[in-house]
Design an enzyme around this catalytic site. Structure first.
Site, PDB file in Angstrom:
ATOM      1  N   HIS A 182       0.853  -1.196   0.000  1.00  0.00           N
ATOM      2  CA  HIS A 182       0.000   0.000   0.000  1.00  0.00           C
ATOM      3  C   HIS A 182       0.884   1.239   0.000  1.00  0.00           C
ATOM      4  O   HIS A 182       1.831   1.327   0.780  1.00  0.00           O
ATOM      5  CB  HIS A 182      -0.910   0.016   1.221  1.00  0.00           C
ATOM      6  N   HIS A 190       0.753   5.797  -0.890  1.00  0.00           N
ATOM      7  CA  HIS A 190       0.035   7.014  -1.271  1.00  0.00           C
ATOM      8  C   HIS A 190       0.872   7.766  -2.300  1.00  0.00           C
ATOM      9  O   HIS A 190       0.975   8.994  -2.255  1.00  0.00           O
ATOM     10  CB  HIS A 190      -0.224   7.913  -0.063  1.00  0.00           C
ATOM     11  N   ASP A 202       2.108  -4.387 -20.620  1.00  0.00           N
ATOM     12  CA  ASP A 202       3.024  -5.410 -20.121  1.00  0.00           C
ATOM     13  C   ASP A 202       2.696  -5.821 -18.692  1.00  0.00           C
ATOM     14  O   ASP A 202       2.531  -7.001 -18.385  1.00  0.00           O
ATOM     15  CB  ASP A 202       4.463  -4.887 -20.143  1.00  0.00           C
ATOM     16  N   HIS A 214      -8.035   7.509  -1.690  1.00  0.00           N
ATOM     17  CA  HIS A 214      -7.119   6.933  -0.715  1.00  0.00           C
ATOM     18  C   HIS A 214      -5.729   6.756  -1.309  1.00  0.00           C
ATOM     19  O   HIS A 214      -4.831   7.551  -1.022  1.00  0.00           O
ATOM     20  CB  HIS A 214      -7.680   5.591  -0.220  1.00  0.00           C
ATOM     21  N   TYR A 220       9.518 -12.272 -21.625  1.00  0.00           N
ATOM     22  CA  TYR A 220      10.483 -11.263 -21.186  1.00  0.00           C
ATOM     23  C   TYR A 220      11.337 -11.761 -20.015  1.00  0.00           C
ATOM     24  O   TYR A 220      10.877 -12.486 -19.150  1.00  0.00           O
ATOM     25  CB  TYR A 220       9.725 -10.001 -20.745  1.00  0.00           C
TER      26      TYR A 220
END
Length: 231
Positions: A105, A107, A130, A170, A224
């Site tokens: 997580h 910001h 991709d 958020h 890749y």
């Protein structure tokens, strides 16, 4: 008496603590977090346990021993500090996505700006095709503290190739097969969010055709890089 099973469990926890603690440096290194915000968690392989950052602790104070071990019902199993305020969201993802081994997580500025507008990031770059297999979707607004955010993550990413979701008003949540994969998705999410934002200042970005997105995604996911485990 300590058994072989106990030793294997403790080694799995120890290795996950080391991995998760080290990966937090990637969040600061790539400028994805400010102050103590943001977190990385990792599922302990073979066990219904997760390792996550403690709440409100400076990034430069993080170490394997400060990481918190919880079960998937958010009960602290090991650790003396309070776990992240996002623990319930992470745990919900692990309970409902057995394929997920890491959750991140942040910001980060540009991606969170898209989240503030409640707008998905359109797939207008080959790098997006991709890594994300299409647009980066927006999840619902949810308050912090219980598993409502986790529910929004799981529902939004259901039947979606993107490992990233912009939770409205958020920030960014990413998932991956490993914690490192989830960190990579968070880095890439901010990179493309910034580029697409700049492109829109110059005009209307050109969408990539769905068939081309599919081909780009398949190539990147299956061809890749080097054969064998990623290093």
């Amino acid at each position: 008496m300590t058994t072989t099973v106990d030793l294997i469990r403790q080694e799995s926890i120890r290795a996950t603590r080391v991995d998760v603690a080290a990966l937090h440096a990637q969040l600061t290194g790539y400028g994805l977090v400010a102050w103590t915000a943001g977190n990385v968690s990792g599922r302990v392989p073979g066990y219904d346990l997760m390792v996550i950052k403690p709440s409100g602790v400076d990034y430069d104070a993080l170490a394997p021993e400060t990481m918190i071990v919880c079960d998937l019902d958010c009960t602290v199993v090991e650790g003396t500090l309070a776990p992240s305020s996002d623990t319930a969201a992470h745990a919900y993802v692990y309970r409902h996505r057995s394929d997920v081994g890491g959750v991140v997580h942040t910001h980060s500025t540009y991606a969170s700006a898209w989240a503030a507008r409640g707008e998905p990031i359109p797939c207008v770059l080959t790098a997006m095709a991709d890594e994300f297999g299409g647009e980066i979707p927006v999840g619902p607004f949810a308050l912090i503290g219980d598993d409502a955010i986790g529910q929004g993550i799981v529902e939004t990413l259901r039947d979606n190739r993107s490992p990233a979701v912009l939770m409205r008003s958020h920030g960014v949540f990413t998932i991956g097969r490993t914690p490192r994969d989830a960190v990579k998705a968070a880095v890439m999410c901010e990179d493309v969010a910034r580029t697409v934002h700049v492109a829109r200042q110059l005009g209307a970005p050109l969408p990539i055709a769905p068939d081309d997105i599919d081909r780009l995604y398949a190539r990147y996911q299956n061809v890749y890089g080097q054969p064998g485990p990623e290093v």
